[in-house]
Design a protein around this motif. Structure first.
Motif, mmCIF file in Angstrom:
data_model
loop_
_atom_site.group_PDB
_atom_site.id
_atom_site.type_symbol
_atom_site.label_atom_id
_atom_site.label_comp_id
_atom_site.label_asym_id
_atom_site.label_seq_id
_atom_site.Cartn_x
_atom_site.Cartn_y
_atom_site.Cartn_z
ATOM 1 N N MET A 1 0.825 -1.211 -0.076
ATOM 2 C CA MET A 1 -0.102 0.040 -0.078
ATOM 3 C C MET A 1 1.078 1.234 -0.067
ATOM 4 O O MET A 1 1.918 1.263 1.042
ATOM 5 C CB MET A 1 -1.056 -0.070 1.431
ATOM 6 C CG MET A 1 -1.883 1.132 1.333
ATOM 7 S SD MET A 1 -2.997 0.903 2.780
ATOM 8 C CE MET A 1 -3.716 2.503 2.946
ATOM 9 N N LYS A 2 0.801 2.122 -1.037
ATOM 10 C CA LYS A 2 1.326 3.216 -1.094
ATOM 11 C C LYS A 2 0.450 4.539 -0.375
ATOM 12 O O LYS A 2 -0.285 4.732 -0.903
ATOM 13 C CB LYS A 2 1.561 3.602 -2.498
ATOM 14 C CG LYS A 2 2.589 4.763 -2.699
ATOM 15 C CD LYS A 2 2.837 5.284 -4.137
ATOM 16 C CE LYS A 2 3.495 6.356 -4.248
ATOM 17 N NZ LYS A 2 3.530 6.713 -5.651
ATOM 18 N N PRO A 3 1.160 5.217 0.459
ATOM 19 C CA PRO A 3 0.642 6.292 1.270
ATOM 20 C C PRO A 3 0.481 7.473 0.102
ATOM 21 O O PRO A 3 1.208 7.777 -0.526
ATOM 22 C CB PRO A 3 1.446 6.524 2.387
ATOM 23 C CG PRO A 3 2.370 5.498 2.371
ATOM 24 C CD PRO A 3 2.411 4.647 1.252
ATOM 25 N N ASP A 4 -0.934 8.280 0.264
ATOM 26 C CA ASP A 4 -0.823 9.551 -0.573
ATOM 27 C C ASP A 4 0.394 10.288 -0.411
ATOM 28 O O ASP A 4 0.813 10.830 0.653
ATOM 29 C CB ASP A 4 -2.318 10.021 -0.155
ATOM 30 C CG ASP A 4 -3.310 9.476 -0.734
ATOM 31 O OD1 ASP A 4 -3.223 8.495 -1.469
ATOM 32 O OD2 ASP A 4 -4.425 9.748 -0.490
ATOM 33 N N GLY A 5 0.312 10.872 -1.565
ATOM 34 C CA GLY A 5 1.550 11.856 -1.632
ATOM 35 C C GLY A 5 3.043 11.436 -0.850
ATOM 36 O O GLY A 5 4.121 12.513 -1.060
ATOM 37 N N LEU A 6 3.476 10.159 -1.003
ATOM 38 C CA LEU A 6 4.714 9.704 -0.843
ATOM 39 C C LEU A 6 5.569 9.159 -1.976
ATOM 40 O O LEU A 6 5.032 8.572 -2.665
ATOM 41 C CB LEU A 6 4.532 8.798 0.274
ATOM 42 C CG LEU A 6 5.978 8.503 1.206
ATOM 43 C CD1 LEU A 6 6.098 9.640 1.893
ATOM 44 C CD2 LEU A 6 5.613 7.151 1.851
ATOM 45 N N ILE A 7 6.581 9.816 -2.382
ATOM 46 C CA ILE A 7 7.622 9.341 -3.204
ATOM 47 C C ILE A 7 8.449 8.346 -2.673
ATOM 48 O O ILE A 7 9.259 8.943 -1.748
ATOM 49 C CB ILE A 7 7.999 10.581 -4.084
ATOM 50 C CG1 ILE A 7 7.223 11.342 -4.892
ATOM 51 C CG2 ILE A 7 9.124 10.113 -5.008
ATOM 52 C CD1 ILE A 7 7.556 12.685 -5.202
ATOM 53 N N THR A 8 8.636 7.184 -3.184
ATOM 54 C CA THR A 8 9.760 6.088 -2.927
ATOM 55 C C THR A 8 10.425 5.575 -3.710
ATOM 56 O O THR A 8 9.947 5.365 -5.021
ATOM 57 C CB THR A 8 8.910 5.088 -2.035
ATOM 58 O OG1 THR A 8 8.060 5.603 -0.889
ATOM 59 C CG2 THR A 8 9.920 4.014 -1.443
ATOM 60 N N LEU A 9 11.794 5.852 -3.550
ATOM 61 C CA LEU A 9 12.739 5.143 -4.587
ATOM 62 C C LEU A 9 13.543 4.211 -3.694
ATOM 63 O O LEU A 9 14.069 4.142 -2.848
ATOM 64 C CB LEU A 9 13.726 6.184 -5.045
ATOM 65 C CG LEU A 9 13.283 7.525 -5.547
ATOM 66 C CD1 LEU A 9 14.253 8.521 -5.731
ATOM 67 C CD2 LEU A 9 12.530 7.190 -6.993
ATOM 68 N N ARG A 10 13.987 3.052 -4.599
ATOM 69 C CA ARG A 10 14.703 1.902 -4.102
ATOM 70 C C ARG A 10 16.267 2.533 -4.039
ATOM 71 O O ARG A 10 16.651 2.960 -5.322
ATOM 72 C CB ARG A 10 14.467 0.659 -4.818
ATOM 73 C CG ARG A 10 15.397 -0.474 -4.093
ATOM 74 C CD ARG A 10 15.085 -1.888 -4.888
ATOM 75 N NE ARG A 10 15.655 -2.823 -4.275
ATOM 76 C CZ ARG A 10 15.415 -3.923 -4.170
ATOM 77 N NH1 ARG A 10 14.234 -4.308 -4.809
ATOM 78 N NH2 ARG A 10 16.183 -4.999 -3.665
ATOM 79 N N SER A 11 16.947 1.927 -3.285
ATOM 80 C CA SER A 11 18.538 2.707 -3.224
ATOM 81 C C SER A 11 19.129 1.355 -3.707
ATOM 82 O O SER A 11 18.833 0.258 -3.277
ATOM 83 C CB SER A 11 18.780 2.962 -1.922
ATOM 84 O OG SER A 11 20.184 3.386 -2.000
ATOM 85 N N SER A 12 20.298 1.555 -4.225
ATOM 86 C CA SER A 12 21.090 0.576 -4.634
ATOM 87 C C SER A 12 22.294 0.561 -3.558
ATOM 88 O O SER A 12 23.332 -0.411 -3.862
ATOM 89 C CB SER A 12 21.931 0.845 -6.063
ATOM 90 O OG SER A 12 22.420 2.085 -6.056
ATOM 91 N N HIS A 13 21.867 1.134 -2.457
ATOM 92 C CA HIS A 13 22.990 1.244 -1.319
ATOM 93 C C HIS A 13 22.325 0.817 -0.012
ATOM 94 O O HIS A 13 21.330 0.828 -0.108
ATOM 95 C CB HIS A 13 23.537 2.490 -1.252
ATOM 96 C CG HIS A 13 24.161 3.002 -2.361
ATOM 97 N ND1 HIS A 13 25.311 2.655 -2.712
ATOM 98 C CD2 HIS A 13 23.880 4.163 -3.155
ATOM 99 C CE1 HIS A 13 25.618 3.558 -3.996
ATOM 100 N NE2 HIS A 13 24.747 4.406 -4.257
ATOM 101 N N GLY A 14 23.244 0.327 0.787
ATOM 102 C CA GLY A 14 22.480 0.124 2.338
ATOM 103 C C GLY A 14 22.088 1.385 2.762
ATOM 104 O O GLY A 14 22.272 2.624 2.297
#
Length: 134
Positions: A1-14
């Motif tokens: 579930m993606k909260p409204d207004g939230l941008i999320t990116l996967r990181s290639s780092h820890g």
């Protein structure tokens, strides 16, 4: 579930490296880092476990103040924040509030589109640098 207004990116780092890279990018882009909040560290101090979860609070009063001058409640969401967190599978993510969502939330007028565009571009740029998605 993606909260409204939230941008999320996967990181290639820890998580630690992602946060350190984010702090570097924010500073390099003329914003001040005001605080880093280590939720996992706080949880550990009271005997609870939490995967890496850290918030950085940052901003530039030249960009944020005009928004608060128009609608003062915008101050609840400023300065800006970003969350670096690790999911159950060990993947690292960076999340932040979409400035256009903040504008809608507080009813900012279209006269602030230029400022919001600058903030959005800076956030995206910093997030991409931090996560290795530049």
């Amino acid at each position: 579930m993606k909260p409204d207004g939230l941008i999320t990116l996967r990181s290639s780092h820890g998580p630690v490296q992602t946060m350190d890279r984010l702090v570097e990018a924010v500073t390099r882009n003329g914003m001040a880092v005001l605080a880093r909040i280590d939720h996992a560290g706080a949880a550990e101090k009271v005997g609870l476990n939490l995967r890496p979860t850290e918030v950085v609070i940052f901003g530039n009063p030249k960009a944020g103040t005009p928004l608060m001058q128009e609608v003062q409640t915008t101050g609840i969401d400023l300065p800006l924040k970003a969350l670096v967190w690790q999911d159950e599978a060990g993947a690292t993510w960076l999340s932040y509030n979409d400035p256009s969502w903040l504008a809608a939330r507080h009813g900012l007028g279209s006269g602030k589109d230029k400022v919001l565009g600058i903030i959005s571009a800076a956030l995206e740029n910093c997030a991409r640098q931090a996560t290795g998605n530049a």
